[in-house]
Write a protein that holds these residues in place. Structure first.
Motif, mmCIF file in Angstrom:
data_model
loop_
_atom_site.group_PDB
_atom_site.id
_atom_site.type_symbol
_atom_site.label_atom_id
_atom_site.label_comp_id
_atom_site.label_asym_id
_atom_site.label_seq_id
_atom_site.Cartn_x
_atom_site.Cartn_y
_atom_site.Cartn_z
ATOM 1 N N LEU A 252 0.835 -1.204 0.000
ATOM 2 C CA LEU A 252 0.000 0.000 0.000
ATOM 3 C C LEU A 252 0.869 1.251 0.000
ATOM 4 O O LEU A 252 0.550 2.239 -0.673
ATOM 5 C CB LEU A 252 -0.913 -0.013 1.229
ATOM 6 N N ARG A 253 1.984 1.198 0.714
ATOM 7 C CA ARG A 253 2.875 2.358 0.732
ATOM 8 C C ARG A 253 3.469 2.614 -0.651
ATOM 9 O O ARG A 253 3.756 3.754 -1.018
ATOM 10 C CB ARG A 253 4.002 2.143 1.745
ATOM 11 N N VAL A 254 3.645 1.526 -1.453
ATOM 12 C CA VAL A 254 4.181 1.685 -2.806
ATOM 13 C C VAL A 254 3.119 2.258 -3.741
ATOM 14 O O VAL A 254 3.383 3.185 -4.517
ATOM 15 C CB VAL A 254 4.705 0.338 -3.348
ATOM 16 N N VAL A 255 1.889 1.719 -3.685
ATOM 17 C CA VAL A 255 0.875 2.107 -4.657
ATOM 18 C C VAL A 255 0.155 3.394 -4.259
ATOM 19 O O VAL A 255 -0.332 4.128 -5.127
ATOM 20 C CB VAL A 255 -0.149 0.968 -4.873
ATOM 21 N N GLN A 256 0.065 3.684 -2.950
ATOM 22 C CA GLN A 256 -0.563 4.924 -2.480
ATOM 23 C C GLN A 256 0.208 5.461 -1.280
ATOM 24 O O GLN A 256 -0.188 5.260 -0.120
ATOM 25 C CB GLN A 256 -2.033 4.689 -2.114
ATOM 26 N N PRO B 286 2.807 0.879 12.531
ATOM 27 C CA PRO B 286 4.127 1.166 13.113
ATOM 28 C C PRO B 286 5.200 1.231 12.029
ATOM 29 O O PRO B 286 5.301 0.331 11.207
ATOM 30 C CB PRO B 286 4.368 -0.022 14.060
ATOM 31 N N PRO B 287 5.977 2.320 11.986
ATOM 32 C CA PRO B 287 7.021 2.432 10.958
ATOM 33 C C PRO B 287 7.968 1.242 10.934
ATOM 34 O O PRO B 287 8.530 0.898 9.895
ATOM 35 C CB PRO B 287 7.761 3.723 11.361
ATOM 36 N N LEU B 288 8.132 0.618 12.098
ATOM 37 C CA LEU B 288 9.013 -0.544 12.190
ATOM 38 C C LEU B 288 8.614 -1.647 11.215
ATOM 39 O O LEU B 288 9.455 -2.370 10.685
ATOM 40 C CB LEU B 288 8.973 -1.079 13.632
ATOM 41 N N LEU B 289 7.302 -1.772 10.974
ATOM 42 C CA LEU B 289 6.799 -2.839 10.113
ATOM 43 C C LEU B 289 6.825 -2.457 8.639
ATOM 44 O O LEU B 289 6.611 -3.308 7.778
ATOM 45 C CB LEU B 289 5.374 -3.214 10.519
ATOM 46 N N LEU B 290 7.074 -1.192 8.342
ATOM 47 C CA LEU B 290 7.057 -0.735 6.950
ATOM 48 C C LEU B 290 8.483 -0.731 6.392
ATOM 49 O O LEU B 290 9.023 0.311 6.021
ATOM 50 C CB LEU B 290 6.439 0.664 6.859
ATOM 51 N N ASP B 291 9.092 -1.921 6.358
ATOM 52 C CA ASP B 291 10.426 -1.987 5.792
ATOM 53 C C ASP B 291 10.335 -2.106 4.274
ATOM 54 O O ASP B 291 9.266 -1.898 3.687
ATOM 55 C CB ASP B 291 11.218 -3.158 6.390
ATOM 56 N N ARG B 292 11.417 -2.456 3.612
ATOM 57 C CA ARG B 292 11.471 -2.452 2.157
ATOM 58 C C ARG B 292 10.481 -3.432 1.551
ATOM 59 O O ARG B 292 10.337 -4.562 2.009
ATOM 60 C CB ARG B 292 12.892 -2.805 1.690
ATOM 61 N N CYS B 293 9.797 -2.991 0.507
ATOM 62 C CA CYS B 293 8.850 -3.854 -0.211
ATOM 63 C C CYS B 293 9.651 -4.730 -1.176
ATOM 64 O O CYS B 293 10.288 -4.238 -2.098
ATOM 65 C CB CYS B 293 7.832 -3.014 -0.980
ATOM 66 N N GLN C 105 0.477 8.164 0.197
ATOM 67 C CA GLN C 105 -0.165 9.117 1.092
ATOM 68 C C GLN C 105 -1.427 8.564 1.738
ATOM 69 O O GLN C 105 -2.204 9.318 2.339
ATOM 70 C CB GLN C 105 -0.513 10.400 0.316
ATOM 71 N N HIS C 106 -1.655 7.289 1.626
ATOM 72 C CA HIS C 106 -2.883 6.718 2.167
ATOM 73 C C HIS C 106 -2.934 6.940 3.680
ATOM 74 O O HIS C 106 -1.953 6.692 4.394
ATOM 75 C CB HIS C 106 -2.954 5.220 1.861
ATOM 76 N N PRO C 107 -4.074 7.397 4.221
ATOM 77 C CA PRO C 107 -4.160 7.716 5.660
ATOM 78 C C PRO C 107 -3.931 6.506 6.567
ATOM 79 O O PRO C 107 -3.517 6.671 7.724
ATOM 80 C CB PRO C 107 -5.581 8.268 5.816
ATOM 81 N N LEU C 108 -4.204 5.309 6.105
ATOM 82 C CA LEU C 108 -4.004 4.120 6.947
ATOM 83 C C LEU C 108 -2.541 3.928 7.336
ATOM 84 O O LEU C 108 -2.241 3.339 8.369
ATOM 85 C CB LEU C 108 -4.494 2.866 6.223
#
Length: 969
Positions: free
Chosen positions: A357-361, A371-378, A363-366
Motif C-alpha cells: 500500500l505504501r508503494v501504490v498509495q 508502526p514504521p518498524l513494520l514498513l520496511d522495504r517492499c 499518502q494513504h491515511p491508513l
C-alpha cells in the motif's frame, strides 16, 4: 558353469595389508552378524571397495557385487582377486556364478519401456476392480477403454497408484515385482539365488532410485522366499538428494539410515586423498544480461502498478488492513483496533499489504496507523504474495474478471511463476536461468585460470571446466549470446591468449575440439595412443573440430586423461555427464564448476575428481572453484536462487575454515572469510554502498596459496573424527542474554525479615530465661544486624553469579542450548543428549560459538532451535522475555544485579517447541532454573503486537557472516 556351492566360502579370504584408521573403525563399529542392511558413506579414494569386501568376508556367504559402470566393475574384480584363495573364486561372467560375482546394475535392469511402475500400477488397479466384482477380462477391457476415451483420468489413476507403489514397493510380493522385470533379468536373479548368494554389495548405492531399487528389492525378496536372510551392504560417496521424496524413500527403505560415514577430512588427514581448498569467485551479469534483468524488474513493477493501483485492488488492501468488525458487542472499532486484529489474523499477509500500500498509495491515511518498524522495504516476495491473494480473492471467483485472471496468470508465467486455484508455485524462471548460465561465468573461468597461472605452482596446474550441458536449450535472457554450455565456454577459453597456452580440449559425447594451432599435433598424438585415426576438420576461427570414427567417448576420455597426466593437455572442458562420476584422472588438480546443480551427490562427486593422489606430484593440493552471479545492489530486484544455490553446494562440503582458525567446517565459512561474507550479504540486502567488486576484492586478499592450504590440513597428525553442529552468536553488549541471576533461597528481603525475626526471638528468649541481660535498644540493634547479615548472605551468591556471567558470557549461551536440548527431549522430539557435548566458546570480540554434539538428527534439531531462538524475530507464537520474573516484581538483590546488566531481551520460542503451549512452558521452566527470571508471552492482542514491535526492532543475535555450520575434528 557355476562354481560348486560350499558353506561360507568367503571366510577363507584373507587381507594381509594394513587397514586405514577409519576402515578399522567401521569394522569395529559394525559387528559380525548385524541384523538388517549395512549402509556406509565414504568419499572417492577412501578404500570403499576393500571395506565392502571385508564386510562381506566376515559373513562368509556367497556374494554378489553390483556396480554402476564396467570400469568400476573391473576395479572390484582386481581387488577381490587379491583377497581370494584362487582366481576362480571371482567372476564377472553372468554365465559363471562364483563365490563372489561382480555385475553391473544394467545387467539386471528392468524393461526400457516407460516407467517400470506403470505396468505394476495398472496391475494393481485391475486387482482393485476385480475385488469389487469385475472379472479379470472386464477389468482389462474397462482400463483399455478408459485410456482411449479419457486419457487424463487414466493417467491420473496411474500416477496416484505409482506414488503409493513407490512408497511401499519393497514390501510387495516378489511375484508381483517380477511383472515389470525383463524375463532374462528374472532368470538371472533366480540363478543367483539358487547358487547360494545371500550377500549383495551395492556400490555407489545412491543410484538405487526407482528401477534399480526395484531390481534389488526383487532379489532380496527371492532370497527370503528361499529361507535365507539377505544382507545388503550399501556403499556410496554421497547420499541421494531427498528432493524427490518418492525416490528417496525407495532408497531408505532398502538401506535404512547410515551406519557409518567416513568424513572426507579423515581421509585427507591420513594422506589417502589430496588436501584441497574451495574457492568462490563472485561476479555480476554481463551488460546485456543486466539489461534483461532491468527489463524484468520494470515489467514486474508495471504489472504490480497496473493491477494493484486499481480501485478494486486498493479496496482489497484496505479490507485486509481493516477487516470487518465481527464483534457485535463493540461495533465501530477504531482503525488501530482493526489493524491489530488484521495482524493477529495473518501477520505476514497484513505486513505485505502494508508495504505494498505504501508503494501504490504513499499518502494513504491508513499508513499513519501502521508502526514504521513494520514498513520496511517492499520486496518481490511481498508483491507476489499480495498479487496472488488479490487475484484469488477478487478475480478467480468473479465471472466478470475472468479475462483479468487469465492476464495475471500469463504475466506471472513470464516471471517463472504458475498461478492456480491452489496458490502460486515456482516454475521455470528466466531470471534464474539468466544468472545460472550467465556468459559472465565463462569469463570468470578465464579469470580463474589466469589467477592459477600466476601462482607459485603454475607449471603444475591441470584444470577441468565442467558445465551442465553441451548447449543449454533455454536461451531466454541470453541476449545476443550463444547458448550457454561447454561449447560457449570452450570457444572463449581457446581464444584467450593466456588460457590457450594450457592446450585446451573440449570433449563431449558428440564433440572433440582443440585450438586451431594445436589441433593437428593433438590429433596425431591421439592417433598413436588409440591406434585408430583421429582427423581434423577444415574450418575457421580459434578452434577446430576433430573426430575419431568408431572411437567411443569412454576410450577418448581415457586417452585425453593420459595426455593430461603427461602434461600435454592442461585444460579439459566438458559436461558433468561425461566428466563427473566415474571419471578418474589423478593429475587434475583444479576444478571450475560452472554447473547449476547443488545436490549433495552431484556436488561431492564433482569435487571428488580433483582429490585423487597424484604420483607425479606427492604434495598435490586441489583447488575447487565455484562461480556465483549476483544482481548488483543498484538493481532493485530480489533474487535468492543464485546465493541459495551457492550455499547449498558448500553446505555438503568440508574444508579448512576461511577465517584461518584451523578448524574444519562445512558451509560457506570454508570458502568465504568473514569480511567477504559481510560484503556478500550487503549486496543481497541492496546496500547502495555495497558492490560485487567489493566481495571479490575481499576474496582476492584472503586466498591462501597451495602451500598454505596443505599446512592448514595438518596431514599425518592425530585427529578426533567427530562432528558438531555450530551456531555463532553475536552478543549485544547493551542487551545481554542474562539480566538478573536466579534468586537464591528466599531472596535478600525475605532473608532480612527472617534473620531479624529469628535474632529478635533469640534475644527475647535469652532475656526471659535470665541467662543474659540485654537492653531493649541493644537487642533491637543486634536483631537488625543479624537481618542485614542474612540479607547480604542471600544477595552475595546472586550478585556473584551476575558478575561471573558477565566475565564468562559463553556459559549463559551454553545454558540456553542445554535448556533447548532438555525441552526437546522431554517433549519427545529427540533422544537424550549428553550435555557434556554442548559447549560454548567465546571468540574474537562479542562473538560466541555454540557447539552441539551427539547423534546427527538430534544435534541438528537442537542447533536448528538454538539458531531460531537467537535469529530474527518474524511471527512467533510465543516470545520469551528474559530478565523479568513472571510477576514483574524483582527482589532487591535481583534489582542490584540487574544494574550490572541493564536492558531487556525478547526471544522467539523455536517452532519445534512452540507447537504446544506445554512445551513452551517447559522451556520457560528450564530457562528459569538454568539462567534466570523470564516471562513467557503468547503473541495475541495489543500486548502481543507491542511486544512484537519491540522484538523486531532489537538487534539480531546471529553472527552476520555465517551463523550456522558444522565442525569436524
Amino acid at each position: 558353469m557355476d562354481l560348486p556351492t560350499t558353506s561360507a566360502p568367503l571366510l577363507g579370504w584373507t587381507f594381509d595389508g594394513t587397514l586405514r584408521t577409519y576402515q578399522t573403525e567401521v569394522l569395529e563399529r559394525i559387528p559380525v552378524g548385524t541384523v538388517g542392511p549395512l549402509h556406509v558413506v565414504a568419499p572417492p579414494g577412501s578404500g570403499k571397495t576393500l571395506l565392502g569386501l571385508l564386510l562381506a568376508t566376515r559373513e562368509g556367504d556367497r556374494a554378489l557385487v553390483l556396480a554402476p559402470t564396467v570400469t568400476i566393475r573391473q576395479q572390484w574384480v582386481r581387488t577381490a582377486e587379491s583377497l581370494a584363495p584362487t582366481p576362480a573364486s571371482v567372476s564377472d561372467d553372468p554365465e559363471r556364478i562364483s563365490d563372489l560375482t561382480v555385475m553391473t546394475y544394467q545387467l539386471l535392469s528392468v524393461t526400457g519401456d516407460g516407467s517400470p511402475f506403470d505396468d505394476l500400477a495398472r496391475a494393481v488397479w485391475a486387482e482393485e476392480l476385480i475385488a469389487t466384482g469385475r472379472t479379470e477380462a472386464d477389468a482389462a477391457t474397462w482400463l483399455a477403454e478408459l485410456a482411449v476415451d479419457s486419457p487424463a483420468a487414466y493417467r491420473s489413476g496411474i500416477r496416484s497408484r505409482v506414488r503409493r507403489l513407490r512408497r511401499r514397493f519393497a514390501r510387495r510380493n516378489p511375484d508381483e515385482l517380477a511383472r515389470v522385470l525383463h524375463p532374462n533379468a528374472v532368470a538371472l536373479i533366480d540363478r543367483l539365488v539358487d547358487a547360494g548368494v545371500r550377500t549383495v554389495i551395492l556400490d555407489e548405492c545412491h543410484h538405487l532410485l526407482d528401477h534399480w531399487a526395484l531390481v534389488v528389492a526383487y532379489l532380496a525378496g527371492r532370497i527370503r522366499e528361499r529361507g535365507g536372510s539377505p544382507r545388503l551392504i550399501g556403499l556410496t560417496a554421497t547420499l541421494p538428494s531427498p528432493d524427490d521424496e518418492a525416490e528417496y524413500e525407495n532408497y531408505t527403505q532398502l538401506l535404512g539410515e547410515v551406519d557409518y560415514e567416513v568424513p572426507t577430512p579423515a581421509v585427507v588427514k591420513e594422506g589417502h586423498l589430496a588436501p584441497y581448498r574451495d574457492h568462490v569467485m563472485v561476479i555480476e551479469p554481463t551488460p546485456a544480461e543486466i539489461s534483461f534483468i532491468r527489463h524484468h524488474e520494470e515489467r514486474l513493477h508495471d504489472l504490480v502498478m497496473q493491477l494493484l493501483t486499481t480501485p478494486d485492488a486498493v479496496s482489497y488492501l484496505e479490507r485486509q488492513l481493516q477487516p470487518e468488525d465481527e464483534d457485535e458487542d463493540e461495533p465501530g472499532a477504531g482503525a488501530e483496533a482493526l489493524l491489530e486484529r488484521a495482524f493477529a489474523n495473518d501477520f505476514p499477509l497484513t505486513r505485505s499489504c502494508a508495504v505494498v500500500l505504501r508503494v501504490v498509495q504513499p499518502q494513504h491515511p491508513l499508513l499513519a496507523a501502521i508502526p514504521p518498524l513494520l514498513l520496511d522495504r517492499c520486496t518481490s516476495e511481498d508483491l507476489l504474495i499480495v498479487l496472488t491473494r488479490f487475484a484469488q480473492t477478487r478475480l478467480l471467483g468473479n465471472p466478470d474478471a475472468h479475462r483479468q485472471w487469465d492476464y495475471v496468470r500469463r504475466a506471472l508465467a513470464d516471471f517463472g511463476y504458475m498461478l492456480t486455484d491452489r496458490g502460486l508455485r515456482r516454475g521455470r524462471d528466466p531470471l534464474d536461468t539468466t544468472l545460472a548460465y550467465s556468459a559472465a561465468k565463462d569469463h570468470a573461468a578465464v579469470e580463474i585460470l589466469r589467477l592459477e597461472l600466476e601462482s607459485e605452482d603454475a607449471d603444475r596446474v591441470r584444470a577441468v571446466v565442467v558445465t551442465d550441458f553441451v548447449e543449454h536449450g533455454n536461451s531466454r535472457g541470453m541476449i545476443g549470446d550463444a547458448a550457454a554450455g561447454a561449447l560457449r565456454a570452450f570457444e572463449l577459453l581457446a581464444a584467450d591468449p593466456v588460457t590457450v597456452r594450457l592446450n585446451p580440449v573440449l570433449v563431449t559425447a558428440q564433440h572433440l575440439r582443440a585450438s586451431a594451432g594445436d589441433a593437428a599435433d593433438l590429433a596425431a598424438e591421439l592417433t598413436d595412443l588409440l591406434a585408430e585415426p583421429v582427423l581434423v576438420r577444415e574450418g575457421s576461427g580459434p578452434t577446430r573440430e576433430m573426430r575419431g570414427p568408431g572411437i567411443g567417448s569412454g576410450r577418448m576420455v581415457a586417452a585425453l586423461s593420459e595426455l593430461i597426466r603427461r602434461g600435454r593437455i592442461r585444460l579439459l572442458v566438458g559436461t558433468r555427464g561425461l566428466l563427473g562420476e566415474g571419471w578418474d584422472c589423478p593429475a587434475v588438480n583444479t576444478l571450475i564448476d560452472l554447473t547449476a546443480v547443488a545436490t549433495s551427490s552431484a556436488t561431492q562427486q564433482l569435487r571428488g575428481r580433483t582429490l585423487r593422489l597424484d604420483p607425479e606430484w606427492p604434495d598435490k593440493v586441489a583447488h575447487n572453484w565455484s562461480v556465483a552471479c549476483l544482481i548488483p545492489s543498484q538493481v532493485d530486484l530480489d533474487d535468492t536462487t543464485e546465493p541459495r544455490r551457492l550455499r547449498r553446494k558448500h553446505s555438503h562440503l568440508w574444508g579448512p575454515s576461511a577465517d584461518g582458525d584451523g578448524s574444519i567446517v562445512s558451509g560457506l565459512g570454508h570458502a568465504l572469510p568473514p569480511s567477504a561474507m559481510q560484503a556478500f550479504d550487503r549486496v543481497l540486502d541492496k546496500d547502495p554502498a555495497a558492490s560485487v567488486a567489493d566481495v571479490e576484492a575481499f576474496l582476492a586478499e584472503s586466498r591462501p596459496t597451495r602451500t598454505q592450504t596443505r599446512r592448514q590440513w595438518h596431514i599425518g597428525e592425530p585427529y578426533l573424527s567427530h562432528e558438531r553442529e555450530s551456531v555463532r552468536i553475536q552478543r549485544v553488549p547493551h542487551a545481554p542474554l542474562l539480566h538478573t541471576a536466579r534468586a537464591a533461597g528466599a531472596g535478600s528481603i525475605g532473608a532480612f525479615i527472617t534473620g531479624t525475626a529469628i535474632a529478635g526471638g533469640l534475644v527475647a528468649l535469652v532475656d526471659v530465661l535470665g541467662a543474659l541481660s540485654i537492653p531493649l535498644v541493644g537487642g533491637l540493634a543486634l536483631a537488625l544486624l543479624c537481618g542485614v547479615g542474612a540479607a547480604v548472605a542471600a544477595a552475595v551468591p546472586v550478585l556473584g553469579r551476575a558478575l561471573r556471567d558477565r566475565r564468562r558470557p559463553a556459559e549463559v549461551y551454553r545454558n540456553a542450548a542445554v535448556a533447548i536440548a532438555r525441552t526437546l527431549h522431554e517433549a519427545g522430539r529427540i533422544s537424550p543428549i549428553d550435555e557434556s557435548t554442548i559447549r560454548a566458546l567465546r571468540q574474537d570480540g562479542d562473538r560466541v560459538r555454540i557447539e552441539v554434539g551427539g547423534e546427527q538428527r538430534d544435534r541438528a534439531m537442537v542447533a536448528d532451535a538454538v539458531e531460531e531462538l537467537f535469529g530474527p524475530v518474524r511471527t512467533p507464537r510465543f516470545l520469551l522475555q528474559t530478565g523479568r520474573a513472571e510477576s514483574g516484581r524483582m527482589r532487591l538483590s535481583e534489582r542490584i544485579a540487574d544494574r550490572l546488566s541493564p536492558g531487556r531481551t525478547l526471544l522467539p520460542i523455536p517452532r519445534a517447541i512452540a507447537r504446544r503451549r506445554a512445551d513452551a512452558e517447559l522451556l520457560h521452566r528450564h530457562w528459569q532454573r538454568l539462567i534466570g527470571p523470564c516471562a513467557l508471552h503468547e503473541f495475541q492482542g495489543a500486548a502481543g503486537l507491542a511486544l512484537l514491535r519491540v522484538a523486531r526492532s532489537s538487534e539480531g543475535r546471529l553472527d552476520g557472516t555465517e551463523s550456522r555450520t558444522r565442525i569436524w575434528g
